[in-house]
Structures are given as C-alpha cells and as structure tokens.
Scaffold this motif. Sequence first.
Motif, PDB file in Angstrom:
ATOM      1  N   ARG A  53     -88.243  -2.416   5.232  1.00  0.00           N
ATOM      2  CA  ARG A  53     -86.916  -2.648   4.657  1.00  0.00           C
ATOM      3  C   ARG A  53     -86.067  -1.418   4.942  1.00  0.00           C
ATOM      4  NH1 ARG A  53     -86.234  -7.739   2.444  1.00  0.00           N
ATOM      5  NH2 ARG A  53     -84.870  -6.876   0.890  1.00  0.00           N
ATOM      6  N   ARG A  54     -84.888  -1.637   5.530  1.00  0.00           N
ATOM      7  CA  ARG A  54     -83.973  -0.530   5.794  1.00  0.00           C
ATOM      8  C   ARG A  54     -83.216  -0.184   4.531  1.00  0.00           C
ATOM      9  NH1 ARG A  54     -80.258  -1.347  10.954  1.00  0.00           N
ATOM     10  NH2 ARG A  54     -79.072   0.293   9.989  1.00  0.00           N
ATOM     11  N   ILE A  55     -83.231   1.081   4.185  1.00  0.00           N
ATOM     12  CA  ILE A  55     -82.457   1.496   3.016  1.00  0.00           C
ATOM     13  C   ILE A  55     -81.309   2.419   3.413  1.00  0.00           C
ATOM     14  CG2 ILE A  55     -84.286   1.132   1.345  1.00  0.00           C
ATOM     15  CD1 ILE A  55     -84.816   4.145   1.412  1.00  0.00           C
ATOM     16  N   ASP A  56     -81.301   2.861   4.659  1.00  0.00           N
ATOM     17  CA  ASP A  56     -80.197   3.668   5.175  1.00  0.00           C
ATOM     18  C   ASP A  56     -79.438   2.863   6.215  1.00  0.00           C
ATOM     19  OD1 ASP A  56     -80.895   5.902   3.666  1.00  0.00           O
ATOM     20  OD2 ASP A  56     -82.202   6.697   5.222  1.00  0.00           O
ATOM     21  N   VAL A  57     -78.138   3.073   6.283  1.00  0.00           N
ATOM     22  CA  VAL A  57     -77.312   2.425   7.298  1.00  0.00           C
ATOM     23  C   VAL A  57     -76.592   3.510   8.096  1.00  0.00           C
ATOM     24  CG1 VAL A  57     -76.972   0.259   6.048  1.00  0.00           C
ATOM     25  CG2 VAL A  57     -75.374   2.135   5.681  1.00  0.00           C
ATOM     26  N   ALA A  58     -76.322   3.199   9.355  1.00  0.00           N
ATOM     27  CA  ALA A  58     -75.561   4.118  10.211  1.00  0.00           C
ATOM     28  C   ALA A  58     -74.077   3.898   9.969  1.00  0.00           C
ATOM     29  CB  ALA A  58     -75.899   3.874  11.677  1.00  0.00           C
ATOM     30  N   VAL A  59     -73.364   4.980   9.773  1.00  0.00           N
ATOM     31  CA  VAL A  59     -71.911   4.941   9.609  1.00  0.00           C
ATOM     32  C   VAL A  59     -71.322   5.729  10.781  1.00  0.00           C
ATOM     33  CG1 VAL A  59     -69.962   5.502   8.116  1.00  0.00           C
ATOM     34  CG2 VAL A  59     -72.164   4.888   7.105  1.00  0.00           C
ATOM     35  N   TRP A  60     -70.343   5.140  11.427  1.00  0.00           N
ATOM     36  CA  TRP A  60     -69.672   5.786  12.557  1.00  0.00           C
ATOM     37  C   TRP A  60     -68.200   5.981  12.227  1.00  0.00           C
ATOM     38  CZ3 TRP A  60     -71.890   6.990  17.378  1.00  0.00           C
ATOM     39  CH2 TRP A  60     -73.186   6.521  17.578  1.00  0.00           C
ATOM     40  N   GLN A  61     -67.687   7.155  12.540  1.00  0.00           N
ATOM     41  CA  GLN A  61     -66.246   7.383  12.478  1.00  0.00           C
ATOM     42  C   GLN A  61     -65.745   7.246  13.914  1.00  0.00           C
ATOM     43  OE1 GLN A  61     -64.454  11.352  12.080  1.00  0.00           O
ATOM     44  NE2 GLN A  61     -63.422  10.502  10.273  1.00  0.00           N
ATOM     45  N   LEU A  62     -64.864   6.275  14.123  1.00  0.00           N
ATOM     46  CA  LEU A  62     -64.326   6.003  15.449  1.00  0.00           C
ATOM     47  C   LEU A  62     -62.827   6.236  15.446  1.00  0.00           C
ATOM     48  CD1 LEU A  62     -66.125   2.592  16.128  1.00  0.00           C
ATOM     49  CD2 LEU A  62     -66.928   4.895  16.708  1.00  0.00           C
ATOM     50  N   GLN A  63     -62.356   6.999  16.400  1.00  0.00           N
ATOM     51  CA  GLN A  63     -60.924   7.174  16.594  1.00  0.00           C
ATOM     52  C   GLN A  63     -60.567   6.336  17.819  1.00  0.00           C
ATOM     53  OE1 GLN A  63     -60.718  11.524  16.607  1.00  0.00           O
ATOM     54  NE2 GLN A  63     -59.452  11.290  14.779  1.00  0.00           N
ATOM     55  N   ALA A  64     -59.722   5.343  17.617  1.00  0.00           N
ATOM     56  CA  ALA A  64     -59.444   4.375  18.673  1.00  0.00           C
ATOM     57  C   ALA A  64     -57.963   4.036  18.723  1.00  0.00           C
ATOM     58  CB  ALA A  64     -60.261   3.112  18.427  1.00  0.00           C
ATOM     59  N   ARG A  65     -57.596   3.432  19.837  1.00  0.00           N
ATOM     60  CA  ARG A  65     -56.220   2.951  20.014  1.00  0.00           C
ATOM     61  C   ARG A  65     -56.285   1.553  20.611  1.00  0.00           C
ATOM     62  NH1 ARG A  65     -56.348   7.456  23.612  1.00  0.00           N
ATOM     63  NH2 ARG A  65     -54.884   8.525  22.261  1.00  0.00           N
ATOM     64  N   PRO A  66     -55.247   0.768  20.413  1.00  0.00           N
ATOM     65  CA  PRO A  66     -55.238  -0.576  20.987  1.00  0.00           C
ATOM     66  C   PRO A  66     -55.375  -0.516  22.519  1.00  0.00           C
ATOM     67  CG  PRO A  66     -53.441  -0.331  19.415  1.00  0.00           C
ATOM     68  CD  PRO A  66     -54.028   1.031  19.632  1.00  0.00           C
ATOM     69  N   GLU A  67     -56.180  -1.411  23.059  1.00  0.00           N
ATOM     70  CA  GLU A  67     -56.414  -1.442  24.504  1.00  0.00           C
ATOM     71  C   GLU A  67     -55.117  -1.640  25.281  1.00  0.00           C
ATOM     72  OE1 GLU A  67     -59.724  -3.600  27.171  1.00  0.00           O
ATOM     73  OE2 GLU A  67     -58.400  -4.990  26.104  1.00  0.00           O
TER      74      GLU A  67
END
Length: 93
Positions: A53-67
């Motif tokens: 059972r997974r008890i940790d999740v990966a969180v990503w901070q993404l800086q993006a712009r519209p394609e």
Amino acid sequence: MKEIVITLNAEGVPVSFELDGRTWVVGAEPVRWFERRSWWETDLRMGRQGEARRIDVAVWQLQARPERNPSSDLVTFEVVHDEVGKWMVHAQS
C-alpha cells in the motif's frame, strides 16, 4: 483537485500536460518531493497481508506556459501523482 494527463520524458520527468482542453509546456526545471497522504481518511479497508500500500505520493511543482503562447509568463502548478497512478492538479498560482 482535477485530473490531468501528463507527458513524461524518458527519465520520467513531466514535460507537458493537458488541463481543461489546453496543452501546457513545462518551461523550467520541475521540482519533486514526496508527501504522506491521509490514508486513514481515504482507505476503506486495511490491505491484505503481503499487499503493498502506497502511503506517500509524489508532488511536482511545474512552471509551464500554454503551448500556443510560448512567450507568455510561466504559471506555477502543483501536481500530485496519486497512489493509483492518476495525475491531479493540486494547486495553481
């Protein structure tokens, strides 16, 4: 939270994502960390013996712009890769 579709590079790092019918391209180095999820609030039962059972999740901070607008400012998103493999937008600023 809203589910999104993420495109990863060969190393498993997000490079773009789809949100509300718009494609966003990651324009800065993503940052990843792990957070403990509130499994006691969401799981309906305990896992069977030997069941992982997974008890940790990966969180990503993404800086993006519209394609479609490569000259626009970067927008910061926090996305979560949850315990069942879905990608969810957690926050946007």
